[in-house]
Structure formats: structure tokens, C-alpha cells
Design a protein around this motif. Sequence first.
Motif, PDB file in Angstrom:
ATOM      1  N   ARG A  14     -15.016  43.321 -70.746  1.00  0.00           N
ATOM      2  CA  ARG A  14     -14.714  42.497 -69.576  1.00  0.00           C
ATOM      3  C   ARG A  14     -16.008  41.954 -68.976  1.00  0.00           C
ATOM      4  O   ARG A  14     -16.970  42.690 -68.794  1.00  0.00           O
ATOM      5  N   TYR A  15     -15.994  40.661 -68.648  1.00  0.00           N
ATOM      6  CA  TYR A  15     -17.164  39.999 -68.079  1.00  0.00           C
ATOM      7  C   TYR A  15     -16.787  39.430 -66.713  1.00  0.00           C
ATOM      8  O   TYR A  15     -15.849  38.642 -66.594  1.00  0.00           O
ATOM      9  N   CYS A  16     -17.545  39.843 -65.689  1.00  0.00           N
ATOM     10  CA  CYS A  16     -17.217  39.460 -64.315  1.00  0.00           C
ATOM     11  C   CYS A  16     -17.801  38.101 -63.926  1.00  0.00           C
ATOM     12  O   CYS A  16     -17.298  37.436 -63.036  1.00  0.00           O
ATOM     13  N   GLN A  17     -18.884  37.689 -64.584  1.00  0.00           N
ATOM     14  CA  GLN A  17     -19.536  36.425 -64.252  1.00  0.00           C
ATOM     15  C   GLN A  17     -19.433  35.458 -65.431  1.00  0.00           C
ATOM     16  O   GLN A  17     -19.500  35.865 -66.593  1.00  0.00           O
ATOM     17  N   LEU A  23     -23.090  34.038 -72.354  1.00  0.00           N
ATOM     18  CA  LEU A  23     -24.074  34.713 -73.204  1.00  0.00           C
ATOM     19  C   LEU A  23     -23.385  35.492 -74.323  1.00  0.00           C
ATOM     20  O   LEU A  23     -23.827  35.484 -75.475  1.00  0.00           O
ATOM     21  N   ALA A  24     -22.264  36.154 -73.970  1.00  0.00           N
ATOM     22  CA  ALA A  24     -21.508  36.906 -74.984  1.00  0.00           C
ATOM     23  C   ALA A  24     -20.892  35.964 -76.012  1.00  0.00           C
ATOM     24  O   ALA A  24     -20.844  36.270 -77.206  1.00  0.00           O
ATOM     25  N   LEU A  25     -20.445  34.793 -75.561  1.00  0.00           N
ATOM     26  CA  LEU A  25     -19.853  33.818 -76.477  1.00  0.00           C
ATOM     27  C   LEU A  25     -20.898  33.259 -77.438  1.00  0.00           C
ATOM     28  O   LEU A  25     -20.622  33.075 -78.627  1.00  0.00           O
ATOM     29  N   VAL A  26     -22.098  32.981 -76.937  1.00  0.00           N
ATOM     30  CA  VAL A  26     -23.167  32.490 -77.797  1.00  0.00           C
ATOM     31  C   VAL A  26     -23.476  33.511 -78.884  1.00  0.00           C
ATOM     32  O   VAL A  26     -23.622  33.172 -80.071  1.00  0.00           O
ATOM     33  N   GLU A  27     -23.554  34.775 -78.494  1.00  0.00           N
ATOM     34  CA  GLU A  27     -23.834  35.827 -79.474  1.00  0.00           C
ATOM     35  C   GLU A  27     -22.695  35.949 -80.477  1.00  0.00           C
ATOM     36  O   GLU A  27     -22.912  36.070 -81.685  1.00  0.00           O
ATOM     37  N   ARG A 207     -15.733  16.234 -80.043  1.00  0.00           N
ATOM     38  CA  ARG A 207     -16.968  16.645 -80.713  1.00  0.00           C
ATOM     39  C   ARG A 207     -17.789  17.520 -79.774  1.00  0.00           C
ATOM     40  O   ARG A 207     -17.922  17.228 -78.588  1.00  0.00           O
ATOM     41  N   VAL A 208     -18.368  18.586 -80.316  1.00  0.00           N
ATOM     42  CA  VAL A 208     -19.319  19.413 -79.568  1.00  0.00           C
ATOM     43  C   VAL A 208     -20.584  19.534 -80.402  1.00  0.00           C
ATOM     44  O   VAL A 208     -20.540  19.551 -81.634  1.00  0.00           O
ATOM     45  N   GLY A 209     -21.723  19.636 -79.726  1.00  0.00           N
ATOM     46  CA  GLY A 209     -22.986  19.581 -80.423  1.00  0.00           C
ATOM     47  C   GLY A 209     -23.413  20.876 -81.070  1.00  0.00           C
ATOM     48  O   GLY A 209     -23.876  20.898 -82.207  1.00  0.00           O
ATOM     49  N   ASP A 210     -23.274  21.983 -80.337  1.00  0.00           N
ATOM     50  CA  ASP A 210     -23.785  23.243 -80.865  1.00  0.00           C
ATOM     51  C   ASP A 210     -23.056  24.408 -80.222  1.00  0.00           C
ATOM     52  O   ASP A 210     -22.134  24.229 -79.415  1.00  0.00           O
ATOM     53  N   ILE A 211     -23.477  25.611 -80.575  1.00  0.00           N
ATOM     54  CA  ILE A 211     -22.834  26.822 -80.077  1.00  0.00           C
ATOM     55  C   ILE A 211     -22.979  26.942 -78.565  1.00  0.00           C
ATOM     56  O   ILE A 211     -22.049  27.357 -77.870  1.00  0.00           O
ATOM     57  N   GLY A 212     -24.141  26.560 -78.045  1.00  0.00           N
ATOM     58  CA  GLY A 212     -24.353  26.641 -76.605  1.00  0.00           C
ATOM     59  C   GLY A 212     -23.385  25.783 -75.824  1.00  0.00           C
ATOM     60  O   GLY A 212     -22.853  26.199 -74.782  1.00  0.00           O
ATOM     61  N   GLU A 213     -23.137  24.572 -76.328  1.00  0.00           N
ATOM     62  CA  GLU A 213     -22.179  23.690 -75.656  1.00  0.00           C
ATOM     63  C   GLU A 213     -20.770  24.258 -75.735  1.00  0.00           C
ATOM     64  O   GLU A 213     -20.012  24.187 -74.760  1.00  0.00           O
ATOM     65  N   CYS A 214     -20.416  24.835 -76.891  1.00  0.00           N
ATOM     66  CA  CYS A 214     -19.101  25.482 -77.020  1.00  0.00           C
ATOM     67  C   CYS A 214     -18.940  26.586 -75.982  1.00  0.00           C
ATOM     68  O   CYS A 214     -17.914  26.678 -75.298  1.00  0.00           O
ATOM     69  N   ALA A 215     -19.939  27.443 -75.879  1.00  0.00           N
ATOM     70  CA  ALA A 215     -19.875  28.569 -74.946  1.00  0.00           C
ATOM     71  C   ALA A 215     -19.760  28.082 -73.506  1.00  0.00           C
ATOM     72  O   ALA A 215     -19.019  28.658 -72.695  1.00  0.00           O
ATOM     73  N   HIS A 216     -20.481  26.999 -73.179  1.00  0.00           N
ATOM     74  CA  HIS A 216     -20.446  26.458 -71.819  1.00  0.00           C
ATOM     75  C   HIS A 216     -19.056  25.908 -71.492  1.00  0.00           C
ATOM     76  O   HIS A 216     -18.525  26.136 -70.392  1.00  0.00           O
ATOM     77  N   ILE A 218     -16.159  26.763 -72.889  1.00  0.00           N
ATOM     78  CA  ILE A 218     -15.205  27.880 -72.796  1.00  0.00           C
ATOM     79  C   ILE A 218     -15.388  28.633 -71.489  1.00  0.00           C
ATOM     80  O   ILE A 218     -14.414  28.994 -70.812  1.00  0.00           O
ATOM     81  N   GLY A 219     -16.648  28.882 -71.105  1.00  0.00           N
ATOM     82  CA  GLY A 219     -16.915  29.595 -69.859  1.00  0.00           C
ATOM     83  C   GLY A 219     -16.397  28.849 -68.643  1.00  0.00           C
ATOM     84  O   GLY A 219     -15.783  29.432 -67.748  1.00  0.00           O
ATOM     85  N   ASN A 220     -16.629  27.530 -68.602  1.00  0.00           N
ATOM     86  CA  ASN A 220     -16.168  26.727 -67.466  1.00  0.00           C
ATOM     87  C   ASN A 220     -14.649  26.728 -67.353  1.00  0.00           C
ATOM     88  O   ASN A 220     -14.084  26.881 -66.254  1.00  0.00           O
TER      89      ASN A 220
END
Length: 271
Positions: A14-17, A23-27, A207-216, A218-220
Amino acid sequence: MRRRSRGVRLRGARYCQTECLELALVEFLGRARPVSRRATIAAHRIPLGLLLLSRQQLTAAQLRTALETQRAAHRDVGKRKSESEKKIGTWLQELGFATEQQVTAALACQWSCPVLRSGPGVLGSGRLSSIPVLLMESFQMMPVELVEATGTLLIAFSEGVDYTLLYAIEQMLGYRTEACLVSPSTLQKSLQAQTRHRGSTDVVFDRVGDIGECAHIIGNYSAKMKAEEVRLARCGEHLWIRLERLQHEAVNLVLRVPAIARSQFPVLSSQ
């Protein structure tokens, strides 16, 4: 102390923030660890033309003509891409050598699965709309029946069974899947009906550019939709994310991964 713990779950944690979740998604997305899955193509399949020939639904001369027409289309660089990629079953139908029903039955024999005998109406229903319409169109499939007693979801394909997709559906929805074949015309009519009634719970990013954009992304959306849990699965060139919400319908995100970045994304499971 008695209040329910806030945050969103990902793979049991579980992630509260939102920042911690990203960060967990990027990993997680960057971990190129293969998962066990069934092969999408059966190597022992008998060619479609030979099956129709053995059933006496096709003559040797007709099969040769269809194969020569298919090879000519591949050689002709001036042909449209759709023409050069047509399968032998399509050529047999266009040349008038076989019917759609005969080709569908032979295809089902190839994949060792039954043919769905559908009525005049469309397949599926509103209660089976948990799979994003974009994935149904991309894989030429759709759910047609859910057996609540056994937790089994029947999936109809028209161009061959994709077992990797079935595995992803099992991980995302928690059902056991069974495959069947249906004629392309019936599936197309049903997909068009699904598209007309497409709900607001499917969000597509072309289209998404990279893993960081995907994680962002999903997080939002996890924060915006107040998601309780995030589930992910790789489906061909798409990344399917399911945001489970308490007492609300789940939201599906579909991200199209560019070919240049596709190798960064492993085949995913929710376990």
C-alpha cells in the motif's frame, strides 16, 4: 485508529502518497523479468488450406490459386498494406472458394476450440464490458458469457486465439477464461455495438514516451479516481491498467507503447 488505511495497493503493498506509488511503478515497469505464459501460436497446427482440403470443402486447384494470389499480393509493393497482409482464409472467401462458416470452423479446428453458434443479435452484454473496447478491437475478440457459478469467462476470437491476452484477462479480472471462435462478420457487428455504447470508464493514451511518463499518468489517475488498487498487464503494444475503486465501477487506462520503447516494458502480471 479504526479508520480504513488510506492509499492505493500495488502488488500487495500500500502506498499513501502519489509520489511513492510512481516510484514503485517505475521500478515495477522497468523490471524486465519474464513471467511464465502459454505460447500464443501452436506449432503443430495443420495449415488452414489443408484442413479445408481434407474436409473436401476445397479442391487442390482452388488452394493453389488462392496461395498464388496471396503470394502475388505480398510481392506487389504497390498493393495496399491491408491487401498484402490478408490471410489465406480471407483470400479463399474473396475468390468464392469457401464460405465464412467453413473458414471459421476450420480455424476452430486449428486451435482446438469450439465455434460459437450465435443468433441474429450481437454478442456480449453491458455487464461484460470490463475489458477496454480498444483491446477488443486490437485483438479481434470480446467476452460473450460469464458463468458466475464457476467464475469462467468465455472469450470469442475471430482470427485465432491469443493465449497471452487470456492470461492477462485472468490476472486483471480474476476469472478463469475459455476461448471459442466466431465468424468475423458477427464479431465486427458486436464490436461496433460495443463502440457505440462505450462508457466513460475507458481512458486511452495513444502514445507514451517512456516508463516515467507511464508511471506519472497512472499515479495521477489513481489519485484523481481515488483508486483502491492498481492492476497492470501488457497486451501486445498496449499497457492495460485497471483502477479498482470502492463502491464504484473500475476505470481502465490503456496506454499505447511506442515501438522504440516497447522493449523496456516486460510482460506483466498482477501477482
